[in-house]
Design an enzyme around this catalytic site. Structure first.
Site, PDB file in Angstrom:
ATOM      1  N   CYS A 121      43.690  -8.810 -77.449  1.00  0.00           N
ATOM      2  CA  CYS A 121      43.476  -9.761 -78.546  1.00  0.00           C
ATOM      3  C   CYS A 121      44.702 -10.668 -78.724  1.00  0.00           C
ATOM      4  CB  CYS A 121      43.182  -9.008 -79.840  1.00  0.00           C
ATOM      5  SG  CYS A 121      42.744 -10.125 -81.173  1.00  0.00           S
ATOM      6  N   LYS A 160      41.316  -2.440 -72.712  1.00  0.00           N
ATOM      7  CA  LYS A 160      41.108  -3.827 -72.256  1.00  0.00           C
ATOM      8  C   LYS A 160      42.412  -4.594 -72.404  1.00  0.00           C
ATOM      9  CE  LYS A 160      37.872  -7.698 -72.802  1.00  0.00           C
ATOM     10  NZ  LYS A 160      38.391  -8.716 -73.737  1.00  0.00           N
ATOM     11  N   ASN A 222      37.415  -9.467 -65.455  1.00  0.00           N
ATOM     12  CA  ASN A 222      36.789 -10.299 -66.484  1.00  0.00           C
ATOM     13  C   ASN A 222      37.401 -11.702 -66.472  1.00  0.00           C
ATOM     14  OD1 ASN A 222      37.488 -10.646 -69.961  1.00  0.00           O
ATOM     15  ND2 ASN A 222      35.519 -11.109 -69.054  1.00  0.00           N
ATOM     16  N   GLY A 223      36.518 -12.718 -66.471  1.00  0.00           N
ATOM     17  CA  GLY A 223      36.978 -14.088 -66.586  1.00  0.00           C
ATOM     18  C   GLY A 223      36.136 -15.091 -65.832  1.00  0.00           C
ATOM     19  N   ASP A 224      35.525 -16.020 -66.602  1.00  0.00           N
ATOM     20  CA  ASP A 224      34.889 -17.232 -66.045  1.00  0.00           C
ATOM     21  C   ASP A 224      33.602 -17.017 -65.260  1.00  0.00           C
ATOM     22  OD1 ASP A 224      37.069 -18.519 -67.116  1.00  0.00           O
ATOM     23  OD2 ASP A 224      38.121 -18.750 -65.203  1.00  0.00           O
ATOM     24  N   ALA A 245      31.670 -12.468 -70.728  1.00  0.00           N
ATOM     25  CA  ALA A 245      31.740 -12.782 -72.163  1.00  0.00           C
ATOM     26  C   ALA A 245      31.051 -14.114 -72.457  1.00  0.00           C
ATOM     27  CB  ALA A 245      33.197 -12.801 -72.620  1.00  0.00           C
ATOM     28  N   ARG A 246      31.783 -15.240 -72.290  1.00  0.00           N
ATOM     29  CA  ARG A 246      31.175 -16.534 -72.642  1.00  0.00           C
ATOM     30  C   ARG A 246      29.942 -16.821 -71.798  1.00  0.00           C
ATOM     31  NH1 ARG A 246      35.911 -20.160 -71.403  1.00  0.00           N
ATOM     32  NH2 ARG A 246      36.045 -18.487 -69.868  1.00  0.00           N
TER      33      ARG A 246
HETATM   34  C1  LIG Z   1      33.432 -15.524 -79.405  1.00  0.00           C
HETATM   35  C2  LIG Z   1      34.325 -14.554 -78.668  1.00  0.00           C
HETATM   36  C3  LIG Z   1      34.647 -13.344 -79.260  1.00  0.00           C
HETATM   37  C4  LIG Z   1      35.452 -12.407 -78.586  1.00  0.00           C
HETATM   38  N1  LIG Z   1      35.714 -11.197 -79.168  1.00  0.00           N
HETATM   39  C5  LIG Z   1      36.387 -10.247 -78.472  1.00  0.00           C
HETATM   40  C6  LIG Z   1      36.565  -8.922 -79.003  1.00  0.00           C
HETATM   41  O1  LIG Z   1      36.124  -8.599 -80.115  1.00  0.00           O
HETATM   42  N2  LIG Z   1      37.240  -8.019 -78.245  1.00  0.00           N
HETATM   43  C7  LIG Z   1      37.744  -8.334 -77.004  1.00  0.00           C
HETATM   44  O2  LIG Z   1      38.333  -7.466 -76.349  1.00  0.00           O
HETATM   45  N3  LIG Z   1      37.596  -9.570 -76.487  1.00  0.00           N
HETATM   46  C8  LIG Z   1      36.915 -10.510 -77.182  1.00  0.00           C
HETATM   47  N4  LIG Z   1      36.720 -11.755 -76.618  1.00  0.00           N
HETATM   48  C9  LIG Z   1      37.234 -12.018 -75.254  1.00  0.00           C
HETATM   49  C10 LIG Z   1      36.169 -11.687 -74.213  1.00  0.00           C
HETATM   50  O3  LIG Z   1      35.762 -10.344 -74.274  1.00  0.00           O
HETATM   51  C11 LIG Z   1      36.653 -11.979 -72.782  1.00  0.00           C
HETATM   52  O4  LIG Z   1      37.744 -11.150 -72.466  1.00  0.00           O
HETATM   53  C12 LIG Z   1      37.072 -13.435 -72.576  1.00  0.00           C
HETATM   54  O5  LIG Z   1      36.203 -14.338 -73.237  1.00  0.00           O
HETATM   55  C13 LIG Z   1      37.117 -13.810 -71.076  1.00  0.00           C
HETATM   56  O6  LIG Z   1      35.872 -13.627 -70.471  1.00  0.00           O
HETATM   57  P1  LIG Z   1      34.886 -14.884 -70.112  1.00  0.00           P
HETATM   58  O7  LIG Z   1      35.681 -15.826 -69.263  1.00  0.00           O
HETATM   59  O8  LIG Z   1      33.723 -14.234 -69.416  1.00  0.00           O
HETATM   60  O9  LIG Z   1      34.518 -15.522 -71.426  1.00  0.00           O
HETATM   61  C14 LIG Z   1      35.947 -12.702 -77.289  1.00  0.00           C
HETATM   62  C15 LIG Z   1      35.603 -13.931 -76.707  1.00  0.00           C
HETATM   63  C16 LIG Z   1      34.801 -14.846 -77.359  1.00  0.00           C
HETATM   64  C17 LIG Z   1      34.442 -16.143 -76.690  1.00  0.00           C
END
Ligand SMILES: Cc1cc2nc3c(=O)[nH]c(=O)nc-3n(C[C@H](O)[C@H](O)[C@H](O)COP(=O)(O)O)c2cc1C
Length: 351
Positions: A121, A160, A222-224, A245-246
Site C-alpha cells: 500500500c 503482497k 502482478n502488473g498491467d 487488478a485494473r
Molecule cells: C481501485 C484500486 C484499489 C486497490 N486496492 C488495493 C488493496 O486494497 N490492497 C492491495 O494490496 N492492492 C490494492 N490495489 C493494487 C492492486 O491490487 C494491484 O497491485 C495494482 O493495481 C497493480 O495491478 P494492475 O496493473 O493489474 O492494476 C488497488 C488498485 C486499485 C486500482
C-alpha cells in the site's frame, strides 16, 4: 486474546517462536487466476461477477486497528460469498502486537483460506504510520509481524509487496528470501515501486528474477495485464500464477479471455447484462432499502470509472488493447456502446 506486548512475546516464546509452514493447511495456487484485493471496487458483488472465471479472490484491505476497535464497516470487508471457494482476507497494519492480535481474532471468527498482509500500500496515511509499503524498509517489525501472525493462524499467510519504495532502488529480491524463512506460504509482487504508482509499466523482468529467488516458495506476478497475450507473457516469466487488478475492473470478462485464449468482442448489451447482475447482487448484499440502493449505485459508479476505459475489440485496428494506452474520442457501434465509452460522470449516471 493477548492484551499486551509482553504477553505477546511470552506467547511467541511458548509457541517456539514461529510455526513450521507444513503445520498449516497447504495453499496450492499454482497456475491459478487471482483477482487482486481492490479497496472500494473489489466489493463482494463485484467479486461475485469475477468469480465466474477467476479462481482466487481476496477481500478489500482491512485496517488492523479498525478491526480491533470493532468497527462493523471494517468487519464487513471480510465477508465472503459462497461462490468464493479460494478466498483470502487482506490486513494492513504496522505493529507486530496488534497484527498478531488481529490474526488471532480472524482465526477464531472468519472463514477464510488464507490471510494476506498488505506490504504494497503506497498511500501516505498508511505509509507514514509505518504500514503498507513502509514495512519493506522496517525489516525487524516486518519479521515480527509475519512470524507472530503465522504462529496464531491455522490458515496459510501470504504477503503482497512492491519492487521497493524508490523508483531505482529495488528491495524485493533482498526481502523475499527472508519472507520465505519467516514462514510465509506465498508472495505476490506488484512490479512497481511506491514512487512509481502507475506512471511506468510494471517490471516483469524483475518479477521473473524474484520468482527464481523465491523458489520453492510460490511467487505471483502482478502488473498491467489486460489481455490473454499479456497473461501468457507473464506466465512465461516463471511465476507461479498471475494477479489481475485494473484489468478486471476495465474488462471484467478478462478472466474468460485468458482461460479461453481469445479476444471477446463483447457487445454493449452483454456488458449491460453484467451491470444488471451487479445491481441484483448489490441489492442482495447491501439491501434494497434506500441505503442499499444508494450503496449499489455508488459502487457501480466507481466501477464505471474503470469500465469506460475498455475499447471494444471489434473497433480496434490493432489488438490487443494495452493498459497504458488512452484512446482518442470514438463513437461506439450503438448508442449504449458510445455511452459506455464516455469519461463523463453524467453519462455513467444515465447508464
Ligand atoms: C481501485 C484500486 C484499489 C486497490 N486496492 C488495493 C488493496 O486494497 N490492497 C492491495 O494490496 N492492492 C490494492 N490495489 C493494487 C492492486 O491490487 C494491484 O497491485 C495494482 O493495481 C497493480 O495491478 P494492475 O496493473 O493489474 O492494476 C488497488 C488498485 C486499485 C486500482
Amino acid at each position: 486474546y493477548l492484551t499486551s506486548k509482553d504477553e505477546f512475546h511470552a506467547y511467541l516464546q511458548a509457541e517456539g517462536g514461529s510455526k513450521n509452514r507444513e503445520e498449516d493447511e497447504e495453499l496450492d495456487l499454482q497456475g491459478k487466476l487471482y483477482l487482486a484485493p481492490l479497496t472500494t471496487c473489489g466489493n463482494l458483488p463485484f467479486r461475485r461477477i469475477c468469480k465466474r472465471f477467476a479462481d482466487v479472490t481476496c477481500g478489500e484491505m482491512a485496517v488492523c486497528t479498525n478491526l480491533l476497535q470493532g468497527q462493523s464497516s471494517e468487519w464487513a470487508l471480510l465477508k465472503r460469498h459462497c461462490t468464493e471457494d479460494l478466498f483470502g482476507v487482506q490486513l494492513e497494519g504496522a505493529f507486530p502486537d496488534t497484527m498478531t492480535k488481529c490474526a488471532e481474532l480472524l482465526n477464531q471468527t472468519i472463514e477464510m483460506d488464507f490471510v494476506d498482509i498488505n506490504v504494497g500500500c503506497p498511500i501516505d496515511l498508511v505509509y507514514n504510520k509505518g504500514g503498507g509499503c513502509a514495512l519493506m524498509t522496517r525489516s525487524n517489525k516486518f519479521e515480527q509481524i509475519v512470524r507472530g501472525m503465522n504462529t496464531v493462524l491455522d490458515v496459510p499467510l501470504t504477503v503482497k509487496i512492491r519492487t521497493g519504495v524508490q523508483e531505482k532502488v529495488n528491495l524485493a529480491h533482498k526481502i523475499i528470501p527472508n519472507i520465505r524463512a519467516w514462514g510465509a506460504s506465498m508472495v505476490t509482487l506488484h512490479g512497481r515501486s511506491r514512487e512509481q504508482r502507475y506512471t511506468k509499466v510494471a517490471d516483469w523482468d524483475y518479477i521473473a528474477a524474484c520468482a527464481k529467488i523465491a523458489n520453492p516458495m510460490p511467487l505471483f506476478g502482478n502488473g498491467d495485464i489486460l489481455s490473454y497475450e499479456d497473461a501468457n507473457r507473464a506466465v512465461q516469466t516463471g511465476v507461479s500464477g498471475i494477479m489481475v487488478a485494473r484489468g478486471a475492473l476495465i474488462k471484467t470478462w478478462l478472466f474468460t479471455e485468458i482461460k479461453e485464449q481469445r479476444h471477446w468482442d463483447i457487445s454493449s448489451g452483454e456488458r449491460f447484462d453484467i451491470l444488471k447482475d451487479f445491481t441484483n447482487y448489490g441489492l442482495e448484499h447491501w439491501g434494497s432499502d434506500t441505503q442499499g440502493v444508494e450503496k449499489t449505485r455508488k459502487f457501480m459508479l466507481e466501477w464505471l470509472s474503470f469500465l469506460c476505459r475498455y475499447i471494444p475489440a471489434g473497433l480496434l485496428e490493432r489488438l490487443p488493447q494495452k493498459i497504458n494506452e488512452r484512446p482518442p474520442y470514438y463513437t461506439g457501434r450503438d448508442y449504449l456502446e458510445t455511452l459506455m465509452a464516455s469519461q463523463n460522470v453524467d453519462d455513467w449516471i444515465k447508464i
